[in-house]
Scaffold this active site. Sequence first.
Site, PDB file in Angstrom:
ATOM      1  N   LYS A 282       0.853  -1.187   0.000  1.00 26.84           N
ATOM      2  CA  LYS A 282       0.000   0.000   0.000  1.00 26.84           C
ATOM      3  C   LYS A 282       0.889   1.238   0.000  1.00 26.84           C
ATOM      4  O   LYS A 282       1.898   1.283   0.703  1.00 26.84           O
ATOM      5  CB  LYS A 282      -0.884  -0.006   1.254  1.00 26.84           C
ATOM      6  CG  LYS A 282      -2.346   0.048   0.920  1.00 26.84           C
ATOM      7  CD  LYS A 282      -3.233  -0.142   2.108  1.00 26.84           C
ATOM      8  CE  LYS A 282      -4.627   0.318   1.731  1.00 26.84           C
ATOM      9  NZ  LYS A 282      -5.659  -0.173   2.625  1.00 26.84           N
ATOM     10  N   GLU A 368     -19.654  -6.919   9.102  1.00 26.62           N
ATOM     11  CA  GLU A 368     -20.652  -6.222   9.922  1.00 26.62           C
ATOM     12  C   GLU A 368     -21.684  -7.183  10.489  1.00 26.62           C
ATOM     13  O   GLU A 368     -22.105  -7.042  11.642  1.00 26.62           O
ATOM     14  CB  GLU A 368     -21.329  -5.121   9.094  1.00 26.62           C
ATOM     15  CG  GLU A 368     -20.421  -3.926   8.776  1.00 26.62           C
ATOM     16  CD  GLU A 368     -19.454  -4.147   7.623  1.00 26.62           C
ATOM     17  OE1 GLU A 368     -19.553  -5.204   6.945  1.00 26.62           O
ATOM     18  OE2 GLU A 368     -18.593  -3.277   7.380  1.00 26.62           O
ATOM     19  N   ARG A 396     -25.439  -3.893   5.858  1.00 29.55           N
ATOM     20  CA  ARG A 396     -25.017  -5.278   5.639  1.00 29.55           C
ATOM     21  C   ARG A 396     -25.541  -6.226   6.715  1.00 29.55           C
ATOM     22  O   ARG A 396     -25.539  -7.436   6.532  1.00 29.55           O
ATOM     23  CB  ARG A 396     -23.486  -5.354   5.677  1.00 29.55           C
ATOM     24  CG  ARG A 396     -22.799  -5.010   4.400  1.00 29.55           C
ATOM     25  CD  ARG A 396     -22.919  -6.179   3.445  1.00 29.55           C
ATOM     26  NE  ARG A 396     -22.516  -5.808   2.112  1.00 29.55           N
ATOM     27  CZ  ARG A 396     -21.279  -5.876   1.662  1.00 29.55           C
ATOM     28  NH1 ARG A 396     -20.321  -6.311   2.437  1.00 29.55           N
ATOM     29  NH2 ARG A 396     -21.014  -5.518   0.429  1.00 29.55           N
TER      30      ARG A 396
HETATM   31  C1  TPP Z   1     -18.902  -3.465   3.888  1.00 27.84           C
HETATM   32  C2  TPP Z   1     -17.785  -2.492   4.049  1.00 27.84           C
HETATM   33  N1  TPP Z   1     -17.284  -2.238   5.275  1.00 27.84           N
HETATM   34  C3  TPP Z   1     -16.269  -1.354   5.421  1.00 27.84           C
HETATM   35  C4  TPP Z   1     -15.742  -0.707   4.350  1.00 27.84           C
HETATM   36  C5  TPP Z   1     -14.663   0.347   4.526  1.00 27.84           C
HETATM   37  N2  TPP Z   1     -13.441  -0.023   3.816  1.00 27.84           N
HETATM   38  C6  TPP Z   1     -13.114   0.517   2.634  1.00 27.84           C
HETATM   39  S1  TPP Z   1     -11.702  -0.099   2.019  1.00 27.84           S
HETATM   40  C7  TPP Z   1     -11.481  -1.068   3.367  1.00 27.84           C
HETATM   41  C8  TPP Z   1     -10.275  -1.934   3.455  1.00 27.84           C
HETATM   42  C9  TPP Z   1     -10.235  -2.892   2.355  1.00 27.84           C
HETATM   43  O1  TPP Z   1      -9.083  -3.656   2.470  1.00 27.84           O
HETATM   44  P1  TPP Z   1      -8.590  -4.492   1.232  1.00 27.84           P
HETATM   45  O2  TPP Z   1      -9.728  -5.232   0.638  1.00 27.84           O
HETATM   46  O3  TPP Z   1      -7.432  -5.289   1.656  1.00 27.84           O
HETATM   47  O4  TPP Z   1      -8.164  -3.398   0.177  1.00 27.84           O
HETATM   48  P2  TPP Z   1      -6.917  -2.385   0.267  1.00 27.84           P
HETATM   49  O5  TPP Z   1      -7.468  -1.087   0.771  1.00 27.84           O
HETATM   50  O6  TPP Z   1      -5.910  -2.959   1.197  1.00 27.84           O
HETATM   51  O7  TPP Z   1      -6.452  -2.293  -1.116  1.00 27.84           O
HETATM   52  C10 TPP Z   1     -12.525  -0.917   4.276  1.00 27.84           C
HETATM   53  C11 TPP Z   1     -12.624  -1.605   5.573  1.00 27.84           C
HETATM   54  C12 TPP Z   1     -16.302  -0.991   3.090  1.00 27.84           C
HETATM   55  N3  TPP Z   1     -15.880  -0.376   1.981  1.00 27.84           N
HETATM   56  N4  TPP Z   1     -17.312  -1.874   2.975  1.00 27.84           N
END
Ligand code: TPP
Length: 632
Positions: A282, A368, A396
């Site tokens: 990242k 969630e 969710r």
């Molecule tokens: C249902 C839901 N809960 C929380 C989020 C908030 N959120 C956005 S990106 C993220 C992290 C995602 O991690 P990853 O899939 O590893 O992607 P990265 O950001 O590391 O590329 C979260 C928790 C979301 N988008 N959707």
Amino acid sequence: MSLLDTIQSPADLKRIPREQLPELAQEMRERLIDCCSQTGGHIGASLGVIELSIALLYEFDLPSDKVVWDVGHQAYAWKLLTGRNDRFPTLRQTGGISGFLKPSESEYDAFGAGHAGTAMSAALGMATARDLRGGTNKVVAVVGDGALTCGLSYEGMNNAGHSDRDVILIVNDNGMSISPNVGAISKTLGTIAASPATNRLREHIKHWTLRLGKVFGPEVIEFAKNLEESAKNLFSDGMFFEELGFRYFGPIDGHDLKKLVDTFHFVKPMSGPRVIHVITEKGKGFELAEKNKEKWHGLAAYDPETGEPRKKSSGPPTWTQVFGDALTELAASHPELVAITAAMPSGTGTNIFQKRWPERFFDVGIAEGHAVTFAGGLATQGIRPVCAIYSTFLQRAYDNVIHDIAVQHLPVVFCMDRAGLVGEDGQTHMGLYDIAYMLAVPEMTVTAPKDGDELIGLLKTALGHQGGPFCTRYPRDKVPFDVSPVASISPVPYGTWEQLREGKDVAILAVGTMVQPSLQAAEQLAAEGIDATVVNCRFIKPMDSAMLQVLAAQHRTLVTVEEGTIVNGFGAYLSETLQTTHPDVRVIALGVPDRLVEQAPRTEQLESFGLTAGGIARRLRALHSEEGVEAR
Ligand SMILES: Cc1ncc(C[n+]2csc(CCOP(=O)(O)OP(=O)(O)O)c2C)c(N)n1
């Protein structure tokens, strides 16, 4: 002219010689860092997948092949390469391009998203549709390791793994959700990535399989493949995916363009479900973001040299901060209190709680539904769980809220941050539905504080409430005034409203964030001879029926104001309540109309729906003159 400037579509990208791709990646990095410094956004995640985006578009044939990115927050590089480089400086701005993927914005955005965990299911749907139609296109889902904490991702994988369909899952593994990733799957991925011996073994087996095949023909290839499979099963950490029915490839360095392109080239023509495990970093290539991955996951406009925000924060704290501080302090006098977040410790302010009470803090991952049912389990054993989940993400867990909490009368507290209009995140993240969905849950206490002190008072009320679940909501904003010390604030008496202004012409029944603007509107109107009552309806359910009786007896028109959808919101609930007892009282409901809300600064969104002092005054003035709001 830069390489990036020559690219209007993936076809242009394919014309660039392979050896020049790293140069293109560097140009894209600079472009992203520069543009996001003006617009803000999810820069860290997007910097991490520049090479992955290039390789996907280089090797697959878009738009006939489909690439489904999970969440879509990491797809800025994708946007630069799919015809949106020119418009990129409008990212997340009013009328500009979205911070997520949107099919209405580009034919290269195969599926819209914003919430995590949907890519595998959507990709399998597309692969199935292709097979039903007799098509031959490839379908790829790109899912982060964070999104692999979502149950939905496994529902998709479980269905795909034994379907035999031609579908590719790319696991974009950077070890991070927004915060460091949590849970057993994350550990498993980490072990795979950190296992050079296994990788070397796998490379050897692949090498010998190919050599033997060339010399001895297909039967030996089959034998060698079996050998490879058994060896993999004995030694491979990818076994987790293999058991789910996916052929596993990786882990590969997600910043090595040659390796990525070669791997895609090798895996693409195969059939059946397969997974390519890609290791990325990242914030890659931007030192500030590499060093503080959580901060740079997503942030407001910044100075690219120092990383400091362009707009210095001043004035009162945010609602999130007030909540996090208060919960942390309240935990001292409530030993049974625990805090739960679904992968949003900093977003919900529970990171403050985590520091002080690490053993009473639970980050359950992007899960969630699980967070809510987990809270239910805790509550059955006398623990007091506070679930801090954004309004939009709690959608969710709706069944869990009803089935696992309300039906069992469990005293779980829901604190819904980012309730209301959320600004630049746009349609997918609006917190406009929680009043409507929580009102429909039997026995749910539904509240909204007018300011920081009242949030703390409501938290105290919630912790003393034994009659089932309790929720409260607050926006992505600052509290209107500085808060008082937690100890000096009393619990808000259960089920009460607060009359803030007495008038004779019309009554404004305001919810949460709409209380201050309603008071200001009343002051404006008073100068014009319109005398309005203003009530703070901090309990949306149950309502203060004693006060409601008085208000209904004294006013012919009640105007409700809420920062939420007008469909089945507080106004609708109030009209239904009055319909039998006071059929002559008219209820006018102000709120957000029944439509998707486009990205824009929150202040602009409030303005556009008339949810400001000026907007509320305008509506009341019009009512007064057009329809003659009279005193009784
Ligand atoms: C249902 C839901 N809960 C929380 C989020 C908030 N959120 C956005 S990106 C993220 C992290 C995602 O991690 P990853 O899939 O590893 O992607 P990265 O950001 O590391 O590329 C979260 C928790 C979301 N988008 N959707």
